[in-house]
Scaffold this active site. Structure first.
Site, PDB file in Angstrom:
ATOM      1  CE1 TYR A 153      -3.024   3.148   0.864  1.00  0.00           C
ATOM      2  CE2 TYR A 153      -1.882   3.243   2.970  1.00  0.00           C
ATOM      3  CZ  TYR A 153      -2.739   3.806   2.047  1.00  0.00           C
ATOM      4  OH  TYR A 153      -3.315   5.020   2.300  1.00  0.00           O
TER       5      TYR A 153
HETATM    6  N1  LIG Z   1      -8.274   7.396   6.346  1.00  0.00           N
HETATM    7  C1  LIG Z   1      -6.969   7.518   6.594  1.00  0.00           C
HETATM    8  O1  LIG Z   1      -6.528   7.459   7.750  1.00  0.00           O
HETATM    9  C2  LIG Z   1      -5.992   7.747   5.460  1.00  0.00           C
HETATM   10  C3  LIG Z   1      -4.631   7.908   5.803  1.00  0.00           C
HETATM   11  C4  LIG Z   1      -3.713   8.118   4.792  1.00  0.00           C
HETATM   12  C5  LIG Z   1      -4.134   8.205   3.478  1.00  0.00           C
HETATM   13  N2  LIG Z   1      -5.450   8.027   3.170  1.00  0.00           N
HETATM   14  C6  LIG Z   1      -5.829   8.118   1.754  1.00  0.00           C
HETATM   15  O2  LIG Z   1      -6.904   9.023   1.639  1.00  0.00           O
HETATM   16  C7  LIG Z   1      -7.764   8.631   0.583  1.00  0.00           C
HETATM   17  C8  LIG Z   1      -9.188   8.492   1.091  1.00  0.00           C
HETATM   18  O3  LIG Z   1      -9.211   7.519   2.126  1.00  0.00           O
HETATM   19  P1  LIG Z   1     -10.518   7.125   2.937  1.00  0.00           P
HETATM   20  O4  LIG Z   1     -10.097   6.834   4.323  1.00  0.00           O
HETATM   21  O5  LIG Z   1     -11.593   8.093   2.692  1.00  0.00           O
HETATM   22  O6  LIG Z   1     -10.838   5.711   2.244  1.00  0.00           O
HETATM   23  P2  LIG Z   1     -12.205   5.146   1.646  1.00  0.00           P
HETATM   24  O7  LIG Z   1     -11.925   3.710   1.305  1.00  0.00           O
HETATM   25  O8  LIG Z   1     -13.334   5.424   2.584  1.00  0.00           O
HETATM   26  O9  LIG Z   1     -12.414   6.004   0.331  1.00  0.00           O
HETATM   27  C9  LIG Z   1     -11.865   5.660  -0.916  1.00  0.00           C
HETATM   28  C10 LIG Z   1     -13.020   5.644  -1.923  1.00  0.00           C
HETATM   29  O10 LIG Z   1     -12.459   5.354  -3.195  1.00  0.00           O
HETATM   30  C11 LIG Z   1     -13.290   4.432  -3.872  1.00  0.00           C
HETATM   31  N3  LIG Z   1     -12.418   3.656  -4.760  1.00  0.00           N
HETATM   32  C12 LIG Z   1     -11.534   2.689  -4.427  1.00  0.00           C
HETATM   33  N4  LIG Z   1     -10.920   2.234  -5.518  1.00  0.00           N
HETATM   34  C13 LIG Z   1     -11.434   2.945  -6.561  1.00  0.00           C
HETATM   35  C14 LIG Z   1     -11.198   2.923  -7.955  1.00  0.00           C
HETATM   36  N5  LIG Z   1     -10.288   2.097  -8.464  1.00  0.00           N
HETATM   37  N6  LIG Z   1     -11.869   3.785  -8.725  1.00  0.00           N
HETATM   38  C15 LIG Z   1     -12.794   4.654  -8.204  1.00  0.00           C
HETATM   39  N7  LIG Z   1     -13.072   4.681  -6.891  1.00  0.00           N
HETATM   40  C16 LIG Z   1     -12.401   3.849  -6.086  1.00  0.00           C
HETATM   41  C17 LIG Z   1     -13.905   3.568  -2.804  1.00  0.00           C
HETATM   42  O11 LIG Z   1     -15.173   3.028  -3.229  1.00  0.00           O
HETATM   43  C18 LIG Z   1     -14.051   4.554  -1.643  1.00  0.00           C
HETATM   44  O12 LIG Z   1     -15.353   5.102  -1.598  1.00  0.00           O
HETATM   45  C19 LIG Z   1      -7.172   7.341   0.016  1.00  0.00           C
HETATM   46  O13 LIG Z   1      -6.370   7.693  -1.087  1.00  0.00           O
HETATM   47  C20 LIG Z   1      -6.319   6.829   1.145  1.00  0.00           C
HETATM   48  O14 LIG Z   1      -5.277   6.003   0.689  1.00  0.00           O
HETATM   49  C21 LIG Z   1      -6.377   7.803   4.138  1.00  0.00           C
END
Ligand SMILES: NC(=O)c1ccc[n+]([C@@H]2O[C@H](COP(=O)([O-])OP(=O)(O)OC[C@H]3O[C@@H](n4cnc5c(N)ncnc54)[C@H](O)[C@@H]3O)[C@@H](O)[C@H]2O)c1
Length: 337
Positions: A153
């Site tokens: 990841y």
């Molecule tokens: N939540 C955290 O603590 C955290 C920390 C570091 C980075 N991030 C990053 O922030 C971003 C948002 O994270 P989040 O916590 O809201 O996660 P989340 O999984 O709730 O949101 C990601 C969304 O992207 C959609 N998705 C996944 N693959 C896809 C694809 N191939 N095409 C279109 N849509 C797709 C999913 O359906 C989901 O709704 C991500 O890039 C994640 O890696 C999150």
């Protein structure tokens, strides 16, 4: 009206970002594949809330579908693009690395190609604190070398930073890479500790505590994160005239309008303290199932958030007791428990 494109709009962070942009008077186009990595009903509920606005257009699709984003950029000509769609989660990347390759690497490539053909004013992409990998020097600074990712990841996210840098350099695209630090709050992700712990504690089941509880995380409350994202939209990186023109502590590239910004509280909280906050908010004691460290994970994260403050004047500050209480209140109301 300015148009913003948000990928991952049905996701935890994406739904908050969309709501904030709508409240600020943007027209928002949201793209999400509604993947079943976790409960799709939760994603649908988030979208329902957003769809109350006439200025929200929701599209279902995978970011990696060839040409899908390019067509959307052509049609909508978004001024601001916030790319949050990704396969998230450290642990799942051991089981199913290909979904990270497809969503994160190929998906980001499609986004960059679309932006190359139809440049927005500012492109903002989500990376992660996990990109700091095996670094032990704390707090993590954006200018630190980060070459030793511990999970696939993290490796895919680090790769997207580099991919974005090359496009920023070659095609003069202003790009901000966010490194988010453990984001939590209402509507949060069912695969993350706060959700899993709250659910188990309320159901009287034990919680799995890794590294025997000797973990530290810089927990970032979602509304604080969104405030930081919103303020950063107004600060697109500008290619410096010379490398000497870059202020100390700024991660701005010497050759491109590209920088990395940490978004975190700059406070490393012990997992035991976090669990105590859940016990307090639920009014129930946790039964702890103490386990060794999980593969791919890191024992601590801690953000240096000075660059964010320098660029925006803002510093996230919600403490875990307050933030956890807000999550538990939401969880009980949402699930009727
Ligand atoms: N939540 C955290 O603590 C955290 C920390 C570091 C980075 N991030 C990053 O922030 C971003 C948002 O994270 P989040 O916590 O809201 O996660 P989340 O999984 O709730 O949101 C990601 C969304 O992207 C959609 N998705 C996944 N693959 C896809 C694809 N191939 N095409 C279109 N849509 C797709 C999913 O359906 C989901 O709704 C991500 O890039 C994640 O890696 C999150």
């Amino acid at each position: 009206m300015r148009t913003a494109l948000v990928t991952g709009s049905a996701g935890f962070i994406g739904s908050f970002v969309c709501a904030r942009l709508l409240a600020e008077g943007y027209r928002v186009v949201g793209l999400d594949a509604m993947t079943d990595y976790y409960d799709v009903a939760l994603k649908e509920r988030r979208l329902e809330n957003l769809s109350r606005s006439n200025h929200f257009r929701s599209i279902k699709g995978y970011v990696e579908t060839p040409g899908l984003l390019a067509a959307l950029f052509e049609e909508e000509a978004p001024e601001v693009v916030i790319h949050l769609a990704a396969q998230a989660g450290v642990r799942y990347s051991i089981e199913n690395p290909r979904s990270y390759l497809d969503s994160n690497i190929v998906g980001t490539f499609e986004l960059l190609e679309a932006a190359r053909a139809h440049p927005p004013q500012h492109l903002l992409l989500a990376s992660t604190s996990s990109a700091f990998g095996a670094n032990t020097e704390m707090p993590y600074r954006e200018t630190d070398k980060a070459d030793h990712q511990m999970s696939f990841y993290a490796a895919t996210k680090k790769a997207t930073e580099n991919m974005a840098h090359s496009y920023a350099h070659l095609f003069d695209l202003p790009i901000t890479m966010f490194r988010f630090f453990t984001v939590y709050g209402p509507w949060g992700r069912p695969d993350m500790a706060l959700f899993k712990f709250t659910k188990a504690i309320l159901e009287g089941r034990p919680i799995d505590v890794y590294n025997h509880g000797d973990m530290k995380r810089d927990f970032t409350y979602v509304e604080d994160l969104v405030e930081a994202i919103y303020l950063l939209i107004a600060v697109p990186p500008v290619r410096p005239a010379t490398a000497d023109a870059i202020p100390a502590g700024d991660s701005l590239s010497p050759v491109a309008p590209w920088r990395i910004v940490n978004i975190g509280n700059s406070d490393a909280v012990q997992l035991t303290e976090f669990i105590a906050a859940i016990e307090e908010a639920t009014g129930k004691p946790a039964q702890r199932n103490l386990l060794p460290m999980q593969a791919g994970d890191v024992p601590a994260t801690w953000a240096d958030a000075e660059l964010l403050r320098t660029l925006t004047g803002y510093k996230p500050q919600t403490g875990v007791r307050e933030g956890v209480a807000k999550f538990v209140e939401w969880y009980r109301a949402h699930y009727g428990v």
